[in-house]
Write an enzyme that holds these catalytic residues in place. Structure first.
Site, mmCIF file in Angstrom:
data_model
loop_
_atom_site.group_PDB
_atom_site.id
_atom_site.type_symbol
_atom_site.label_atom_id
_atom_site.label_comp_id
_atom_site.label_asym_id
_atom_site.label_seq_id
_atom_site.Cartn_x
_atom_site.Cartn_y
_atom_site.Cartn_z
ATOM 1 N N ALA A 10 -9.681 15.798 -3.480
ATOM 2 C CA ALA A 10 -8.430 16.431 -3.927
ATOM 3 C C ALA A 10 -7.262 15.466 -3.732
ATOM 4 C CB ALA A 10 -8.189 17.717 -3.144
ATOM 5 N N GLU A 166 -11.065 7.347 -14.980
ATOM 6 C CA GLU A 166 -9.733 7.873 -15.291
ATOM 7 C C GLU A 166 -8.754 6.710 -15.478
ATOM 8 O OE1 GLU A 166 -8.672 10.991 -16.015
ATOM 9 O OE2 GLU A 166 -6.940 9.758 -16.501
ATOM 10 N N PHE A 167 -7.930 6.814 -16.519
ATOM 11 C CA PHE A 167 -6.986 5.730 -16.829
ATOM 12 C C PHE A 167 -5.534 6.094 -16.546
ATOM 13 C CE2 PHE A 167 -10.660 4.905 -19.659
ATOM 14 C CZ PHE A 167 -10.988 3.637 -19.213
ATOM 15 N N LEU A 168 -5.284 7.258 -15.949
ATOM 16 C CA LEU A 168 -3.876 7.649 -15.731
ATOM 17 C C LEU A 168 -3.201 6.671 -14.777
ATOM 18 C CD1 LEU A 168 -3.299 8.951 -12.678
ATOM 19 C CD2 LEU A 168 -4.549 10.853 -13.629
ATOM 20 N N ALA A 169 -1.884 6.535 -14.935
ATOM 21 C CA ALA A 169 -1.106 5.737 -13.988
ATOM 22 C C ALA A 169 -0.249 6.696 -13.175
ATOM 23 C CB ALA A 169 -0.228 4.729 -14.735
ATOM 24 N N PHE A 235 -7.462 -6.554 -16.680
ATOM 25 C CA PHE A 235 -6.609 -7.080 -17.763
ATOM 26 C C PHE A 235 -5.138 -6.745 -17.500
ATOM 27 C CE2 PHE A 235 -8.810 -8.555 -21.766
ATOM 28 C CZ PHE A 235 -10.026 -8.836 -21.149
ATOM 29 N N CYS A 285 -5.250 0.629 -6.656
ATOM 30 C CA CYS A 285 -6.410 0.267 -7.478
ATOM 31 C C CYS A 285 -6.479 -1.173 -7.987
ATOM 32 C CB CYS A 285 -6.530 1.241 -8.636
ATOM 33 S SG CYS A 285 -6.942 2.895 -8.038
HETATM 34 P P1 NAD Z 1 -7.368 9.576 -2.543
HETATM 35 O O1 NAD Z 1 -7.654 8.891 -1.253
HETATM 36 O O2 NAD Z 1 -5.981 10.036 -2.844
HETATM 37 O O3 NAD Z 1 -8.313 10.880 -2.658
HETATM 38 C C1 NAD Z 1 -9.674 10.883 -2.360
HETATM 39 C C2 NAD Z 1 -10.016 12.184 -1.639
HETATM 40 O O4 NAD Z 1 -11.432 12.265 -1.456
HETATM 41 C C3 NAD Z 1 -9.403 12.314 -0.233
HETATM 42 O O5 NAD Z 1 -8.577 13.465 -0.175
HETATM 43 C C4 NAD Z 1 -10.622 12.417 0.701
HETATM 44 O O6 NAD Z 1 -10.416 13.281 1.800
HETATM 45 C C5 NAD Z 1 -11.671 12.957 -0.235
HETATM 46 N N1 NAD Z 1 -13.050 12.706 0.221
HETATM 47 C C6 NAD Z 1 -13.586 11.550 0.688
HETATM 48 N N2 NAD Z 1 -14.899 11.749 0.989
HETATM 49 C C7 NAD Z 1 -15.187 13.047 0.707
HETATM 50 C C8 NAD Z 1 -16.371 13.848 0.810
HETATM 51 N N3 NAD Z 1 -17.520 13.335 1.262
HETATM 52 N N4 NAD Z 1 -16.297 15.147 0.442
HETATM 53 C C9 NAD Z 1 -15.128 15.676 -0.017
HETATM 54 N N5 NAD Z 1 -13.987 14.969 -0.140
HETATM 55 C C10 NAD Z 1 -14.009 13.674 0.227
HETATM 56 O O7 NAD Z 1 -7.887 8.593 -3.679
HETATM 57 P P2 NAD Z 1 -7.454 8.589 -5.233
HETATM 58 O O8 NAD Z 1 -6.231 7.767 -5.422
HETATM 59 O O9 NAD Z 1 -7.498 9.975 -5.759
HETATM 60 O O10 NAD Z 1 -8.654 7.738 -5.838
HETATM 61 C C11 NAD Z 1 -9.962 8.277 -5.941
HETATM 62 C C12 NAD Z 1 -10.756 7.426 -6.920
HETATM 63 O O11 NAD Z 1 -10.139 7.489 -8.210
HETATM 64 C C13 NAD Z 1 -10.832 5.934 -6.565
HETATM 65 O O12 NAD Z 1 -12.110 5.448 -6.915
HETATM 66 C C14 NAD Z 1 -9.789 5.313 -7.458
HETATM 67 O O13 NAD Z 1 -10.093 3.965 -7.761
HETATM 68 C C15 NAD Z 1 -9.871 6.169 -8.701
HETATM 69 N N6 NAD Z 1 -8.640 6.178 -9.516
HETATM 70 C C16 NAD Z 1 -7.443 6.434 -8.920
HETATM 71 C C17 NAD Z 1 -6.279 6.452 -9.692
HETATM 72 C C18 NAD Z 1 -4.922 6.720 -9.091
HETATM 73 O O14 NAD Z 1 -3.956 6.742 -9.842
HETATM 74 N N7 NAD Z 1 -4.794 6.918 -7.796
HETATM 75 C C19 NAD Z 1 -6.362 6.228 -11.081
HETATM 76 C C20 NAD Z 1 -7.612 5.989 -11.647
HETATM 77 C C21 NAD Z 1 -8.751 5.970 -10.846
HETATM 78 C C1 UGA Z 2 -2.956 1.519 -12.900
HETATM 79 C C2 UGA Z 2 -3.324 1.536 -14.391
HETATM 80 O O1 UGA Z 2 -2.138 1.381 -15.169
HETATM 81 C C3 UGA Z 2 -4.018 2.849 -14.763
HETATM 82 O O2 UGA Z 2 -4.449 2.796 -16.116
HETATM 83 C C4 UGA Z 2 -5.233 3.059 -13.838
HETATM 84 O O3 UGA Z 2 -5.851 4.302 -14.113
HETATM 85 C C5 UGA Z 2 -4.771 3.036 -12.399
HETATM 86 O O4 UGA Z 2 -4.118 1.758 -12.124
HETATM 87 C C6 UGA Z 2 -5.901 3.149 -11.418
HETATM 88 O O5 UGA Z 2 -7.029 2.818 -11.729
HETATM 89 O O6 UGA Z 2 -5.568 3.557 -10.305
HETATM 90 P P1 UGA Z 2 -0.997 2.503 -11.405
HETATM 91 O O7 UGA Z 2 -1.485 1.527 -10.401
HETATM 92 O O8 UGA Z 2 -0.823 3.915 -10.992
HETATM 93 O O9 UGA Z 2 -1.994 2.528 -12.678
HETATM 94 O O10 UGA Z 2 0.404 2.021 -11.986
HETATM 95 P P2 UGA Z 2 0.835 0.865 -13.025
HETATM 96 O O11 UGA Z 2 1.884 1.413 -13.896
HETATM 97 O O12 UGA Z 2 -0.324 0.251 -13.680
HETATM 98 O O13 UGA Z 2 1.525 -0.198 -12.074
HETATM 99 C C7 UGA Z 2 0.765 -0.979 -11.163
HETATM 100 C C8 UGA Z 2 1.671 -1.994 -10.493
HETATM 101 O O14 UGA Z 2 2.032 -3.037 -11.414
HETATM 102 C C9 UGA Z 2 2.975 -1.403 -9.964
HETATM 103 O O15 UGA Z 2 3.255 -1.981 -8.713
HETATM 104 C C10 UGA Z 2 3.995 -1.836 -11.010
HETATM 105 O O16 UGA Z 2 5.297 -1.936 -10.512
HETATM 106 C C11 UGA Z 2 3.442 -3.190 -11.417
HETATM 107 N N1 UGA Z 2 3.861 -3.605 -12.774
HETATM 108 C C12 UGA Z 2 3.447 -2.915 -13.867
HETATM 109 C C13 UGA Z 2 4.658 -4.730 -12.922
HETATM 110 O O17 UGA Z 2 5.052 -5.391 -11.930
HETATM 111 N N2 UGA Z 2 5.027 -5.126 -14.192
HETATM 112 C C14 UGA Z 2 4.634 -4.438 -15.298
HETATM 113 O O18 UGA Z 2 5.004 -4.862 -16.422
HETATM 114 C C15 UGA Z 2 3.824 -3.310 -15.130
#
Ligand code: NAD
Ligand code: UGA
Length: 461
Positions: A10, A166-169, A235, A285
């Site tokens: 979560a 997931e590709f959200l930022a 990239f 990430c």
């Molecule tokens: P996060 O640390 O915010 O959340 C992960 C959660 O998983 C934690 O709340 C933790 O308590 C829970 N967890 C861990 N082990 C568990 C278990 N055995 N059972 C139940 N819950 C458990 O991490 P996040 O930022 O949400 O990232 C999760 C994954 O998504 C990573 O692989 C990350 O690379 C990927 N991802 C993150 C983003 C982002 O924007 N943060 C974007 C794309 C992909």
């Molecule tokens: C990034 C990717 O953009 C998402 O597609 C991906 O899902 C995510 O990682 C992930 O896998 O967690 P995020 O890290 O949330 O998203 O934010 P970004 O907008 O990508 O910025 C990343 C870092 O690069 C920030 O520190 C930002 O300030 C920096 N940045 C970004 C720059 O310095 N210059 C830019 O032109 C763009």
């Protein structure tokens, strides 16, 4: 197959993603579970004091929580009751043993897979939402489907493992989820595999068929999906490091990095996004995923490719060192006992997330120089305090005017929209002179600041 969905994890990914899935699929029951009781309590809090800040998130949670979105710590029950299990647990960089500092630490993932296997009573689709090394699904498949009796071709697998990265930022998560460029679903190419892929495609189409257009839902084999996620982040990170490499050259030659970026980006083949020079990329990430790619390249003997991607990280680390050494030079080669206010601590605007934030590295480098440090940020002060809890004497101040009072320099680290709107004449009046602003995001009006009397430093100018 029932229409219920469970998401294990979560966090930043599980919470927002499932909130939007629930919004767009009112006919499905969506349960988000976690081992972290405090996190689940925050998601369930009466006053909607959610564990993460993300624009637009609270409104959606208000709409769907209790209707068809639920948060719980009862993972076992949730897994039993659902046919589709998303797994969004954390996959940090491994800090011990083989692959330390590079490989993904998959212990949380494997623990989750074993639990699913123990608790499930009927076939399930297990969807990788976390970012994982390529071929993790093969390991998951081996764990989940061990000891499962083979009765007939259609019952060959109790569990089908898909990859739906997931590709959200962060900061734009809700916008990105509601209107994604693409959704990627990787699955086995056989008949049950393709049925599982279709079940997940249906989620993204939405109950009314008005969420993600079918043409933007891309399906591939599992390995392509896993690798695509790492490649996409690599990239994006590479573009940031490339423009930051050009920024240093701009400072040395009198070119202006924002002008260079604008013109480069006008070429349709290159495009204007991700060309903003700054303090380097942060966030949970980019670094983790590029390191993971480096490790994979090394594992497969592709050492030159590994070195190439490692260069992206080296360039990024260098950017924060450069910020501090330029400030050092500008402030007469000594920073000791000077007051410096960091404006912004989050790794980017519109998030309270501070994981791998460049501001953290800069704060530590400044602390090494015995600076009197004050940190201000509209959303990330709690995380900042926690991240820097080992540093003594740091002041945390929500009000930027108070933070800058008596300071020798303001170092702007995060591109919060608030900062360019501040009354900089008022800030100048209360600072010690000469007063310096280092705008590492190039978001302030430098001409105006100079008119007010500030010494101004920028990145790439
Ligand atoms: P996060 O640390 O915010 O959340 C992960 C959660 O998983 C934690 O709340 C933790 O308590 C829970 N967890 C861990 N082990 C568990 C278990 N055995 N059972 C139940 N819950 C458990 O991490 P996040 O930022 O949400 O990232 C999760 C994954 O998504 C990573 O692989 C990350 O690379 C990927 N991802 C993150 C983003 C982002 O924007 N943060 C974007 C794309 C992909
Ligand atoms: C990034 C990717 O953009 C998402 O597609 C991906 O899902 C995510 O990682 C992930 O896998 O967690 P995020 O890290 O949330 O998203 O934010 P970004 O907008 O990508 O910025 C990343 C870092 O690069 C920030 O520190 C930002 O300030 C920096 N940045 C970004 C720059 O310095 N210059 C830019 O032109 C763009």
């Amino acid at each position: 197959m029932n229409k219920n969905i469970v998401c294990i994890g979560a966090g930043y990914i599980g919470g927002p993603t499932m909130a939007v899935i629930a919004k767009m699929n009112p006919d499905r029951r969506v349960i988000v579970v976690d081992i972290n009781k405090e996190r689940i309590a925050a998601w369930n809090s009466k006053d909607f004091n959610l564990p993460i800040y993300e624009p637009g998130l609270v409104e959606i949670v208000k709409e769907v929580r209790g209707r068809n979105l639920f948060f719980s710590t009862d993972i076992k029950k949730a897994v039993r009751d659902c046919d589709i299990v998303f797994v969004g647990v954390n996959t940090p960089t491994k800090m011990f043993g083989k692959g330390a500092g590079r490989a993904s630490d998959l212990q949380y993932w494997e623990a989750t897979a074993r639990n699913i296997k123990d608790w499930a009573k009927c076939p399930k689709v297990v969807v990788e939402k976390s970012t994982l090394p390529v071929r993790t699904a093969a390991a998951m498949d081996a764990i989940l489907n061990s000891e499962v009796k083979v009765r007939g071709e259609s019952e060959r697998r109790m569990f089908t493992v898909l990859s739906n990265p997931e590709f959200l930022a962060e900061g734009t998560a809700i916008k990105d989820l509601l209107d994604p460029d693409r959704v990627l679903i990787g699955g086995p190419q056989d008949t049950p595999g393709q049925a599982a892929v279709q079940a997940v495609v249906d989620i993204y189409l939405g109950a009314a068929g008005n969420w993600v257009p079918r043409t933007r839902i891309l399906t591939t084999n599992v390995w392509s999906a896993e690798l695509t996620k790492l490649a996409a982040n690599a990239f994006l990170a590479q573009r940031v490091s490339s423009i930051n490499a050009i920024a240093g050259l701009c400072e040395a030659t009198g070119a202006d990095v924002d002008e260079v970026a604008q013109v480069i980006g006008a070429d349709k083949r290159i495009g204007p996004k991700f060309l903003k020079a700054g303090p380097g990329f942060g966030g949970s990430c980019f670094k983790k995923d590029v390191l993971n790619l480096v490790y994979l390249c090394e594992t497969f003997g592709l050492h030159t490719a590994a070195e190439y991607w490692m260069g992206v990280i080296k360039m990024n680390d260098h950017q924060q060192e450069r910020i501090v050494s330029r400030l050092f030079k500008e402030m007469f080669n000594t920073l000791a006992n000077k007051k410096i206010a960091l404006f912004g601590f989050a790794f980017k605007a519109d998030t309270g997330d501070t994981r791998e934030t460049p501001a953290g590295t800069v704060a530590r480098l400044l602390a090494d120089e015995h600076v009197n440090l004050t940190i201000t940020d509209p959303k990330a002060l709690g995380n900042a305090k926690n991240d820097l809890r080992d540093l003594k004497g740091v002041v945390y101040e929500i009000d930027p005017y108070k933070a800058a009072k008596g300071a020798d320099a303001v170092v702007l680290m995060t591109d919060w929209a608030l900062y360019p709107t501040l009354d900089w004449a008022k800030i100048y009046a209360t600072m010690r002179k000469p007063a310096t602003v280092f705008d590492t995001r190039n978001c302030l009006d430098a001409t105006n600041l100079r008119k007010l009397g500030f010494r101004v430093l920028n990145i790439g100018k």
